[in-house]
Motif scaffolding. Structure first.
Motif, PDB file in Angstrom:
ATOM      1  N   LYS A 175       0.692  -1.194  -0.090  1.00 16.42           N
ATOM      2  CA  LYS A 175      -0.193  -0.012  -0.089  1.00 16.42           C
ATOM      3  C   LYS A 175       0.747   1.075  -0.322  1.00 16.42           C
ATOM      4  O   LYS A 175       0.615   2.275  -0.637  1.00 16.42           O
ATOM      5  CB  LYS A 175      -0.977   0.113   1.357  1.00 16.42           C
ATOM      6  CG  LYS A 175      -1.987  -1.208   1.325  1.00 16.42           C
ATOM      7  CD  LYS A 175      -3.185  -0.756   0.378  1.00 16.42           C
ATOM      8  CE  LYS A 175      -4.172  -1.981   0.553  1.00 16.42           C
ATOM      9  NZ  LYS A 175      -5.228  -1.506  -0.686  1.00 16.42           N
ATOM     10  N   TYR A 176       1.931   1.027   0.861  1.00 12.52           N
ATOM     11  CA  TYR A 176       2.501   2.384   0.973  1.00 12.52           C
ATOM     12  C   TYR A 176       3.462   2.729  -0.579  1.00 12.52           C
ATOM     13  O   TYR A 176       3.499   3.790  -1.052  1.00 12.52           O
ATOM     14  CB  TYR A 176       3.919   2.375   1.968  1.00 12.52           C
ATOM     15  CG  TYR A 176       3.586   2.900   3.292  1.00 12.52           C
ATOM     16  CD1 TYR A 176       3.916   3.960   3.651  1.00 12.52           C
ATOM     17  CD2 TYR A 176       2.470   2.171   4.091  1.00 12.52           C
ATOM     18  CE1 TYR A 176       3.465   4.517   4.976  1.00 12.52           C
ATOM     19  CE2 TYR A 176       2.126   2.865   5.201  1.00 12.52           C
ATOM     20  CZ  TYR A 176       2.622   3.890   5.835  1.00 12.52           C
ATOM     21  OH  TYR A 176       2.229   4.543   7.046  1.00 12.52           O
ATOM     22  N   GLU A 233       2.462   1.714  -3.348  1.00 14.08           N
ATOM     23  CA  GLU A 233       1.700   2.337  -4.361  1.00 14.08           C
ATOM     24  C   GLU A 233       1.391   3.895  -4.081  1.00 14.08           C
ATOM     25  O   GLU A 233       1.205   4.607  -5.094  1.00 14.08           O
ATOM     26  CB  GLU A 233       0.188   1.580  -4.034  1.00 14.08           C
ATOM     27  CG  GLU A 233       0.182   0.288  -4.827  1.00 14.08           C
ATOM     28  CD  GLU A 233      -1.139  -0.559  -4.547  1.00 14.08           C
ATOM     29  OE1 GLU A 233      -1.289  -1.733  -4.927  1.00 14.08           O
ATOM     30  OE2 GLU A 233      -1.922   0.082  -3.793  1.00 14.08           O
ATOM     31  N   ALA A 234       1.102   4.089  -2.776  1.00 13.53           N
ATOM     32  CA  ALA A 234       0.812   5.467  -2.479  1.00 13.53           C
ATOM     33  C   ALA A 234       2.022   6.507  -2.703  1.00 13.53           C
ATOM     34  O   ALA A 234       1.809   7.661  -3.254  1.00 13.53           O
ATOM     35  CB  ALA A 234       0.132   5.646  -0.962  1.00 13.53           C
ATOM     36  N   PHE A 235       3.044   6.213  -2.619  1.00 13.31           N
ATOM     37  CA  PHE A 235       4.195   7.160  -2.583  1.00 13.31           C
ATOM     38  C   PHE A 235       5.124   6.618  -3.982  1.00 13.31           C
ATOM     39  O   PHE A 235       6.087   7.319  -4.261  1.00 13.31           O
ATOM     40  CB  PHE A 235       5.151   6.564  -1.576  1.00 13.31           C
ATOM     41  CG  PHE A 235       4.577   7.061  -0.118  1.00 13.31           C
ATOM     42  CD1 PHE A 235       4.474   8.642  -0.133  1.00 13.31           C
ATOM     43  CD2 PHE A 235       4.064   6.260   0.632  1.00 13.31           C
ATOM     44  CE1 PHE A 235       3.860   9.012   1.036  1.00 13.31           C
ATOM     45  CE2 PHE A 235       3.568   6.845   1.889  1.00 13.31           C
ATOM     46  CZ  PHE A 235       3.343   8.266   2.041  1.00 13.31           C
ATOM     47  N   GLY A 236       4.666   5.695  -4.984  1.00 10.29           N
ATOM     48  CA  GLY A 236       5.116   5.477  -6.159  1.00 10.29           C
ATOM     49  C   GLY A 236       6.611   4.707  -5.822  1.00 10.29           C
ATOM     50  O   GLY A 236       7.583   4.916  -6.669  1.00 10.29           O
TER      51      GLY A 236
END
Lengths: 155, 155
Positions: A27-28, A30-33
């Protein structure tokens, strides 16, 4: 108090305890690229020399790290053995477990904090033995557990 | 997901909710060797335009800030009115409430996060009206509430 116990500019890490480090790391990422980071498993007492409230412990955790400028975000999935991580997860659920500061001299900082009513909760070596971490019981006074991180110089 | 929703290097704040901001600020000042900071009271809806889950709210808080390099530590003592701060304090007790990121465009970031199942919890203006904050419901996915901070350019 004569001198400050902690240097604010050495704040270097925010640590989260989570139920499933692989899922949260995804998830991290994805959120931060970021690419999904490698999951690191900490060793048992033999290598990590973990102590919980002063006693040797086999507690381990799976870890993931993300760099965010000055701050490293650490995700921690504890095993079932009692530890500062497992206790927090059982009592509070997922969330921010600690903020960490780099220190030059763990013993001196630990003594200064203990004198102000913030004793050591858990200590151990880094996974690769290059330094040590110390969690202190600062939650009642500072609203959060403080971790001291010391990188050994002579290795 | 096409582009990352948040830029890791814009991580700029860790926010704690506490029962007594004055007492905790004093403890932080002692631990870090700072002067005790000024306590700031946020205004009501008239000035802050606070919304909680989309509805106007009179929730306020007393705040204290410490600079620690890249990161600002924010201490928050909420009033009794329902808010993201009061809810956290009632449910979890004192602790880290959010991590904050600077954004250029709240609406765009908010929409990207909402599309990933992280809707807005609370929004409002800075005390001096120079920008806005937005809390998003990211606790289930990222283990913590994320705050977006936008400084307005044309004031």
């Amino acid at each position: 108090m004569a001198a400050p116990m902690l240097q604010p500019e050495t704040l270097c890490q925010v640590g989260f305890v989570v139920h499933d480090v692989k899922a949260t790391a995804k998830k991290y990422a994805e959120a931060f690229g970021f690419p999904v980071p490698r999951i690191i498993e900490t060793p048992g007492y033999d290598k990590a020399k973990t102590t919980v409230e002063g006693k040797p412990s086999e507690a381990t955790a799976k870890l993931a790290f993300f760099q965010t400028g000055q701050l490293v975000v650490e995700l921690i999935e504890p095993d079932k053995t009692p530890s500062v991580w497992r206790d927090f997860l059982d009592k509070n659920g997922e969330g921010v477990h600690h903020i960490a500061f780099r220190v030059q001299d763990t013993k001196a900082t630990e003594a200064a904090l203990a004198a102000e009513g913030m004793p050591v909760l858990q200590q151990g070596l880094f996974v690769d033995g290059s330094g040590m971490y110390t969690y202190v019981d600062s939650a009642a006074q500072l609203g959060v557990i403080v971790e001291l991180l010391e990188v050994f110089k002579n290795i």
